[in-house]
Design an enzyme around this catalytic site. Structure first.
Site, PDB file in Angstrom:
ATOM      1  N   HIS A 203       0.818  -1.256  -0.159  1.00  0.00           N
ATOM      2  CA  HIS A 203       0.012  -0.077  -0.177  1.00  0.00           C
ATOM      3  C   HIS A 203       0.872   1.182   0.252  1.00  0.00           C
ATOM      4  O   HIS A 203       0.409   2.275  -0.767  1.00  0.00           O
ATOM      5  CB  HIS A 203      -1.189   0.005   1.187  1.00  0.00           C
ATOM      6  CG  HIS A 203      -1.923  -1.018   1.058  1.00  0.00           C
ATOM      7  ND1 HIS A 203      -2.534  -1.702   2.317  1.00  0.00           N
ATOM      8  CD2 HIS A 203      -2.275  -1.894   0.199  1.00  0.00           C
ATOM      9  CE1 HIS A 203      -3.231  -2.707   2.064  1.00  0.00           C
ATOM     10  NE2 HIS A 203      -2.937  -3.118   0.669  1.00  0.00           N
TER      11      HIS A 203
ATOM     12  N   HIS B 133      -9.831  -1.446  -4.658  1.00  0.00           N
ATOM     13  CA  HIS B 133      -8.503  -1.823  -3.515  1.00  0.00           C
ATOM     14  C   HIS B 133      -7.726  -2.801  -4.686  1.00  0.00           C
ATOM     15  O   HIS B 133      -6.375  -2.667  -4.430  1.00  0.00           O
ATOM     16  CB  HIS B 133      -9.014  -2.405  -2.417  1.00  0.00           C
ATOM     17  CG  HIS B 133      -7.725  -2.622  -1.593  1.00  0.00           C
ATOM     18  ND1 HIS B 133      -7.022  -1.823  -0.885  1.00  0.00           N
ATOM     19  CD2 HIS B 133      -6.885  -3.706  -1.354  1.00  0.00           C
ATOM     20  CE1 HIS B 133      -5.868  -2.185  -0.373  1.00  0.00           C
ATOM     21  NE2 HIS B 133      -6.017  -3.328  -0.794  1.00  0.00           N
TER      22      HIS B 133
ATOM     23  N   HIS C 183      -1.596  -9.973  -6.436  1.00  0.00           N
ATOM     24  CA  HIS C 183      -0.415  -9.700  -6.194  1.00  0.00           C
ATOM     25  C   HIS C 183       0.699 -10.496  -7.094  1.00  0.00           C
ATOM     26  O   HIS C 183       1.469  -9.778  -7.875  1.00  0.00           O
ATOM     27  CB  HIS C 183       0.162  -9.577  -4.887  1.00  0.00           C
ATOM     28  CG  HIS C 183      -0.328  -8.586  -3.899  1.00  0.00           C
ATOM     29  ND1 HIS C 183      -0.276  -7.281  -4.195  1.00  0.00           N
ATOM     30  CD2 HIS C 183      -1.295  -8.694  -2.913  1.00  0.00           C
ATOM     31  CE1 HIS C 183      -1.029  -6.610  -3.427  1.00  0.00           C
ATOM     32  NE2 HIS C 183      -1.560  -7.539  -2.489  1.00  0.00           N
TER      33      HIS C 183
ATOM     34  N   ASP D 182      -3.899  -2.262  -5.265  1.00  0.00           N
ATOM     35  CA  ASP D 182      -2.635  -3.009  -5.119  1.00  0.00           C
ATOM     36  C   ASP D 182      -1.970  -3.441  -6.458  1.00  0.00           C
ATOM     37  O   ASP D 182      -0.749  -3.332  -6.387  1.00  0.00           O
ATOM     38  CB  ASP D 182      -3.345  -4.566  -4.904  1.00  0.00           C
ATOM     39  CG  ASP D 182      -3.770  -4.779  -3.445  1.00  0.00           C
ATOM     40  OD1 ASP D 182      -3.214  -4.014  -2.706  1.00  0.00           O
ATOM     41  OD2 ASP D 182      -4.684  -5.683  -3.244  1.00  0.00           O
TER      42      ASP D 182
END
EC number: 3.5.1.108
Length: 305
Positions: free
Chosen positions: A79, A238, A265, A242
């Protein structure tokens, strides 16, 4: 000339570690041109540096880590890395007196405020961008992510979790990146987790900092946070946050169009590594004339005030 950016002064904040639940002190320091983004653990003697590097990234159930050749790691970098990407910070030293960056509220917004509080300074050295020249795509089952050439930075992300609360929200988000758009539309979107996963991890002495203060928590049916969501489509926003952090692990803002379906990720990192490994697919570019710079990377008035 479009110049590299660092901070004007040192700033510090404290927060809680997601893994340990303990207090972590975070210090952000200005750095000279061509230093890059360096994460540093000062709880070790001597301190250990982790330069942001796509090849050093490891994805765990809880977070993204940077791991060095001695298998020493620094956790929960994603973040803060997104905030650096959002504000185009090229050179910075990030110190923590713990094995992890504090989770704060589970979004990038506290880091954005911290960076803006430090102030942003331009260095007398050309900023290098990575420009995508060819389409590169990676897949994992039905999940995929790709980059295509585009004179700017656009993102188009779709999620599909097959969960009532998440399915009820809009599951696709697309935007043309800019620092202003990042701050307003993306930076406040929080990470999310399942109550059963958090309870299981905490029963094993893990995720001790996990709480309603630093994540959207869902059970099998609904969002459990009393305050609800910050955006109707906070989940997919969100995931885009990421991705912005993951793709900045090369230490440079990217000029290209990013599209992803159910990526996370690990797949974002796989795409970044696939791009960098294919020499003809990208190039470094600098801009002598601001008029030639893609709109995506024009400095917002709030940043260089």
């Amino acid at each position: 000339m479009i110049k590299q950016r660092t901070l004007k002064r040192i700033v510090q904040a404290t927060g809680v570690g997601l893994h340990t639940g303990k207090k972590v002190t975070l210090t952000l320091r200005p750095a000279s041109a061509n230093t890059g983004v360096i994460y540093r653990r000062t709880d070790l003697n001597p301190p250990v540096d982790f330069p942001a590097d796509a090849k050093s990234v490891r994805d765990t159930m809880l977070c993204t880590c940077l791991v060095n050749e001695h298998d020493v790691r620094i956790s929960t970098v994603e973040h803060l890395n997104a905030a650096l990407a959002g504000l185009g910070i090229d050179n910075i030293v990030i110190e923590v007196d713990a094995p992890e960056i504090p989770i704060m509220d589970g979004s990038a917004a506290p880091f954005v405020y911290l960076l803006l509080d430090a102030g942003i300074e331009e260095l007398n050295c050309a900023k290098k961008f990575v420009r995508i020249k060819e389409t590169v795509r990676v897949e994992d089952g039905d999940k995929w992510a790709e980059f295509k050439p585009f004179n700017g930075f656009s993102l188009d992300f779709t999620i599909d979790f097959n969960h009532p609360a998440i399915d009820a929200s809009t599951q696709r988000y697309a935007m043309n990146f800019s620092a202003d758009a990042f701050m307003r539309q993306i930076s406040r979107a929080r990470t999310f987790g399942f109550m059963r996963d958090i309870e299981y991890l905490q029963s094993r002495g893990l995720c001790l900092g996990g709480s309603f203060d630093c994540a959207i928590v869902v059970d099998d049916y609904r969002v459990l946070n009393e305050d609800g969501l910050r955006f109707e489509d906070e989940f997919v926003r969100h995931k885009m946050l990421d991705a912005i952090g993951d793709l900045f692990m090369c230490g440079h803002n990217i000029i290209g169009a990013f599209t992803a379906f159910k990526s996370g990720h690990a797949l974002n990192n796989k795409l970044l590594q696939a791009v960098l490994a294919k020499q003809e697919a990208w190039e470094y570019v600098t801009f002598e004339d601001e008029a030639e710079l893609p709109l995506a990377f024009k400095a917002p008035s709030t940043v260089l005030a």
